[in-house]
Design an enzyme around this catalytic site. Structure first.
Site, PDB file in Angstrom:
ATOM      1  N   SER A  59       0.836  -1.204   0.000  1.00 34.68           N
ATOM      2  CA  SER A  59       0.000   0.000   0.000  1.00 34.68           C
ATOM      3  C   SER A  59       0.876   1.261   0.000  1.00 34.68           C
ATOM      4  CB  SER A  59      -0.912   0.025   1.228  1.00 34.68           C
ATOM      5  OG  SER A  59      -1.765  -1.098   1.237  1.00 34.68           O
ATOM      6  N   ARG A 105       0.904   7.927   6.072  1.00 36.07           N
ATOM      7  CA  ARG A 105      -0.002   7.079   6.854  1.00 36.07           C
ATOM      8  C   ARG A 105      -1.421   7.652   6.860  1.00 36.07           C
ATOM      9  NH1 ARG A 105       0.182   2.515   9.510  1.00 36.07           N
ATOM     10  NH2 ARG A 105       2.418   2.403   9.117  1.00 36.07           N
ATOM     11  N   HIS A 151      -2.813   6.592   3.641  1.00 36.00           N
ATOM     12  CA  HIS A 151      -3.079   5.156   3.753  1.00 36.00           C
ATOM     13  C   HIS A 151      -4.414   4.896   4.463  1.00 36.00           C
ATOM     14  CE1 HIS A 151      -2.409   1.255   6.014  1.00 36.00           C
ATOM     15  NE2 HIS A 151      -2.232   0.863   4.779  1.00 36.00           N
TER      16      HIS A 151
END
Lengths: 218, 218
Positions: A17, A40, A43
């Site tokens: 990812s 993040r 994500h």
């Protein structure tokens, strides 16, 4: 079953990812300390807008890491039980950092009702009292209620609290943009997602990115 | 403090937010039963993309409401403790609906490791066993892991589970779009956010919109 699945081992999904996120950011550069926090958040949201809206005071990451490494002297205060549930427990426990959310406390509901405040506002006042009584430093993590950010800024103005860090990522339509602007104008280390977007998952993602930095050092 | 705050009473913030959302949707029409779900997702994310991506099987809202009204015969299974924490507790308790998240269960971790599955996959298998043993119907709420959706679809194919509803709003980059397409191709009532976006807060928002529908009837 028209679409083929990409074959990725369970332990490799997160790495893959982040690889896709990096590819799609097309060589865009970020501050080294901020990069894994921004990625993040992307994500967690699949929303690349955060590459433009994530805003850090110059000292934010340094102050955040110092406070977290200070373990038992530091308390994270969230404005939702969702963020509390989303912070990586093992990393926190290793450091000895506690997380509190006062939103569902009966005394907070009572104060809010009596004084015509939101529960988020009253819960930040409770956090300031806790910090005074215990001498602990506070990382505020606001992923939902702009009034929590407004409370923190007001409490700072009054000298009632000196946060180690304010994570300001409430989401919504009423005073969200304004509350974030106020925190960014205050003298406090901050990590803010400008604009209307944010949320409890974004708040947790920022804290987890910080915690994983420390985990990876060990 | 450059920006003025809009003066809104604490109890009025949510109403005012939905007013702004309705204004910005500029008269766009939705199915009556779906409208408040879509708006609550936008309220939770400040992301109007969901007006285009939220997709419902024709019977989804009806099946969801029936299952929730069935109270103690229904269990909600989530793929994150964040979603579990975000579902409105009082509404659930009034109906007698339980919420389970098996993601952090040691037996799930063990099975996942032994069989090379994700914990999300193994936790959905555990949910299917629970449903068989107890005879309860399950509303699956997947806000994080596409492998949870893939597990549900595989278990349906095998005749191991017949969900009352699948909320399919995982977020991310690896097999997220594909997993959602599979659920939409399966014979099951579904509420899905097409594309990469979604999340634990979106999953909770959908459940809360359904719960508030029932609250408002009473």
């Amino acid at each position: 079953m028209s679409m083929e699945l990409e074959q990725v081992l369970p332990g490799e999904i997160e790495r893959r990812s982040f690889e896709i996120i990096t590819e799609e950011l097309k060589g865009r550069r970020f501050d080294v300390g901020q990069e894994d926090i921004i990625k993040r958040v992307i994500h967690t949201t699949a929303d690349f807008e955060y590459a433009d809206t994530m805003t850090f005071s110059p000292d934010a990451v340094k102050c955040a890491l110092e406070a977290l490494r200070d373990g038992g002297n530091t308390v994270i205060v969230t404005d939702t039980n969702m963020t509390k549930a989303g912070i990586h427990r093992t990393s926190l426990e290793k450091l000895g950092v506690e997380v509190h959310c006062y939103m569902a406390d009966p005394d907070v509901a009572k104060t809010a009702k009596e004084q015509g405040l939101t529960r988020a506002y009253a819960s930040m006042e409770k956090a300031a009292r806790m910090a005074k009584e215990t001498g602990k430093q506070v990382i505020f993590s606001v992923g939902n209620a702009p009034t929590a950010l407004i409370a923190i800024e007001t409490l700072m103005q009054k000298g009632e609290i000196y946060p180690a860090l304010v994570i300001g990522v409430p989401v919504g339509f009423v005073n969200v943009v304004e509350a974030k602007e106020r925190i960014m104008a205050a003298k406090v280390p901050y990590i803010v997602a400008k604009g209307r977007k944010g949320g409890s998952t974004v708040a947790a993602a920022i804290l987890n990115a910080l915690l994983y930095k420390i985990d990876n050092e060990r």
